[in-house]
Design an enzyme around this catalytic site. Sequence first.
Site: not given
Ligand code: CO
Length: 161
Positions: A88, A130-131, A134
Amino acid sequence: MLSLVLLPSPSLRQKSKDITLPLTPEQQTFVDEMFIAMQTYDGVGLAAPQVGSNINIIVINTEESPTAYINPVIKKYSWRKEKMEEGCLSVPGVYGSVKRSITITVEYYDRQGNFINEVLTGYLARVFQHEVDHLNGVLFIDRTKEITKGQDELDKMLSKK
Ligand code: CO
Protein backbone atom coordinates in the site's frame (compact mmCIF):
# COMPACT_ATOMS: atom_id res chain seq x y z
CA MET A 1 0.97 17.14 -6.94
CA LEU A 2 -1.21 15.58 -4.28
CA SER A 3 0.92 14.29 -1.45
CA LEU A 4 0.47 10.89 0.13
CA VAL A 5 -0.98 10.40 3.58
CA LEU A 6 1.07 7.80 5.41
CA LEU A 7 0.56 5.52 8.35
CA PRO A 8 -0.04 6.33 11.23
CA SER A 9 -2.09 9.39 10.15
CA PRO A 10 -5.49 9.30 11.92
CA SER A 11 -7.22 10.42 8.71
CA LEU A 12 -6.47 6.99 7.19
CA ARG A 13 -8.65 5.56 9.95
CA GLN A 14 -11.70 7.74 9.31
CA LYS A 15 -14.77 6.67 7.44
CA SER A 16 -15.15 8.61 4.20
CA LYS A 17 -18.34 10.26 3.02
CA ASP A 18 -20.40 9.76 -0.14
CA ILE A 19 -20.30 12.61 -2.59
CA THR A 20 -23.25 14.19 -4.37
CA LEU A 21 -23.51 13.71 -8.11
CA PRO A 22 -22.82 15.09 -10.60
CA LEU A 23 -19.19 15.82 -9.77
CA THR A 24 -18.33 19.51 -9.54
CA PRO A 25 -15.55 20.81 -11.80
CA GLU A 26 -13.32 20.88 -8.70
CA GLN A 27 -14.08 17.20 -8.01
CA GLN A 28 -13.38 16.31 -11.67
CA THR A 29 -10.02 18.02 -11.31
CA PHE A 30 -9.43 16.10 -8.09
CA VAL A 31 -10.06 12.80 -9.95
CA ASP A 32 -7.52 13.85 -12.60
CA GLU A 33 -5.05 14.65 -9.84
CA MET A 34 -5.68 11.24 -8.29
CA PHE A 35 -4.85 9.62 -11.67
CA ILE A 36 -1.63 11.60 -11.83
CA ALA A 37 -0.74 10.71 -8.23
CA MET A 38 -1.46 7.00 -8.86
CA GLN A 39 0.82 7.06 -11.92
CA THR A 40 3.55 9.09 -10.24
CA TYR A 41 3.65 7.03 -7.05
CA ASP A 42 3.33 3.90 -9.16
CA GLY A 43 0.27 2.42 -7.48
CA VAL A 44 -2.30 0.08 -9.00
CA GLY A 45 -4.98 1.91 -7.08
CA LEU A 46 -5.52 4.89 -4.84
CA ALA A 47 -8.28 5.97 -2.48
CA ALA A 48 -9.12 9.63 -1.79
CA PRO A 49 -8.21 9.44 1.95
CA GLN A 50 -4.66 8.53 0.88
CA VAL A 51 -4.34 11.95 -0.72
CA GLY A 52 -5.98 13.91 2.05
CA SER A 53 -9.68 13.83 1.23
CA ASN A 54 -12.12 11.67 3.19
CA ILE A 55 -14.62 11.24 0.39
CA ASN A 56 -15.79 8.09 -1.37
CA ILE A 57 -13.67 8.08 -4.52
CA ILE A 58 -11.19 5.42 -5.58
CA VAL A 59 -9.16 5.12 -8.75
CA ILE A 60 -7.71 1.94 -10.22
CA ASN A 61 -5.28 1.41 -13.05
CA THR A 62 -7.28 -1.27 -14.85
CA GLU A 63 -6.02 -3.16 -17.88
CA GLU A 64 -7.91 -0.71 -20.10
CA SER A 65 -7.17 2.65 -18.49
CA PRO A 66 -7.18 4.56 -15.20
CA THR A 67 -10.75 4.37 -13.92
CA ALA A 68 -12.58 6.31 -11.21
CA TYR A 69 -15.24 4.73 -9.02
CA ILE A 70 -17.49 7.17 -7.18
CA ASN A 71 -19.36 6.07 -4.02
CA PRO A 72 -18.31 2.45 -4.57
CA VAL A 73 -20.09 -0.30 -2.65
CA ILE A 74 -19.44 -4.02 -2.60
CA LYS A 75 -22.81 -5.79 -2.65
CA LYS A 76 -21.70 -9.40 -2.77
CA TYR A 77 -18.54 -11.34 -1.94
CA SER A 78 -17.80 -14.76 -3.40
CA TRP A 79 -17.40 -17.52 -0.89
CA ARG A 80 -14.23 -18.56 -2.69
CA LYS A 81 -11.21 -16.60 -1.57
CA GLU A 82 -7.57 -16.53 -2.43
CA LYS A 83 -4.47 -15.32 -0.66
CA MET A 84 -2.08 -12.91 -2.36
CA GLU A 85 0.62 -10.49 -1.34
CA GLU A 86 -0.41 -6.83 -1.07
CA GLY A 87 1.29 -3.54 -0.38
CA CYS A 88 0.00 0.00 0.00
CA LEU A 89 1.32 3.44 -0.91
CA SER A 90 0.35 4.63 2.58
CA VAL A 91 2.39 1.85 4.20
CA PRO A 92 5.61 2.04 2.15
CA GLY A 93 7.97 -0.93 2.15
CA VAL A 94 5.53 -3.26 3.86
CA TYR A 95 3.94 -6.32 2.26
CA GLY A 96 1.66 -9.00 3.58
CA SER A 97 -0.57 -11.74 2.26
CA VAL A 98 -4.28 -11.04 2.41
CA LYS A 99 -7.16 -13.41 1.79
CA ARG A 100 -9.89 -11.84 -0.35
CA SER A 101 -12.92 -12.92 -2.34
CA ILE A 102 -12.11 -13.87 -5.91
CA THR A 103 -15.32 -12.38 -7.30
CA ILE A 104 -17.37 -9.42 -6.07
CA THR A 105 -20.51 -7.64 -7.21
CA VAL A 106 -20.12 -3.89 -7.02
CA GLU A 107 -22.10 -0.71 -7.49
CA TYR A 108 -20.69 2.72 -8.14
CA TYR A 109 -21.05 5.82 -10.28
CA ASP A 110 -18.57 6.59 -13.03
CA ARG A 111 -17.21 10.10 -13.34
CA GLN A 112 -19.93 11.03 -15.81
CA GLY A 113 -22.48 10.14 -13.14
CA ASN A 114 -23.74 6.88 -14.67
CA PHE A 115 -24.79 4.23 -12.17
CA ILE A 116 -22.93 1.00 -12.77
CA ASN A 117 -23.55 -2.46 -11.36
CA GLU A 118 -21.01 -5.08 -12.35
CA VAL A 119 -19.18 -8.22 -11.40
CA LEU A 120 -15.42 -7.98 -10.94
CA THR A 121 -13.04 -10.87 -10.66
CA GLY A 122 -9.38 -11.67 -10.13
CA TYR A 123 -6.83 -8.93 -9.64
CA LEU A 124 -9.28 -6.07 -10.25
CA ALA A 125 -11.61 -7.50 -7.60
CA ARG A 126 -8.71 -7.63 -5.17
CA VAL A 127 -7.61 -4.05 -5.78
CA PHE A 128 -11.22 -2.86 -5.54
CA GLN A 129 -11.60 -4.54 -2.13
CA HIS A 130 -8.31 -3.02 -0.93
CA GLU A 131 -9.34 0.48 -2.04
CA VAL A 132 -12.87 0.28 -0.62
CA ASP A 133 -11.31 -0.79 2.68
CA HIS A 134 -9.51 2.58 2.70
CA LEU A 135 -12.88 4.36 2.53
CA ASN A 136 -13.86 2.50 5.69
CA GLY A 137 -10.62 3.30 7.50
CA VAL A 138 -9.31 -0.24 7.05
CA LEU A 139 -5.76 -1.04 5.90
CA PHE A 140 -4.34 -4.29 4.55
CA ILE A 141 -2.17 -4.60 7.67
CA ASP A 142 -5.41 -5.10 9.62
CA ARG A 143 -6.33 -8.05 7.40
CA THR A 144 -3.00 -9.81 6.96
CA LYS A 145 -2.01 -12.66 9.16
CA GLU A 146 1.47 -12.66 7.71
CA ILE A 147 3.71 -9.66 7.01
CA THR A 148 5.98 -11.01 4.27
CA LYS A 149 8.30 -8.00 4.06
CA GLY A 150 8.98 -4.82 6.02
CA GLN A 151 8.02 -5.80 9.57
CA ASP A 152 10.72 -3.42 10.88
CA GLU A 153 9.39 -0.53 8.79
CA LEU A 154 5.90 -1.29 10.02
CA ASP A 155 6.99 -1.32 13.67
CA LYS A 156 8.78 2.00 13.15
CA MET A 157 5.73 3.62 11.54
CA LEU A 158 3.40 2.34 14.23
CA SER A 159 5.63 3.62 17.02
CA LYS A 160 5.35 7.18 15.63
CA LYS A 161 2.59 9.10 17.25
CO1 CO B 1 -3.74 1.00 0.02
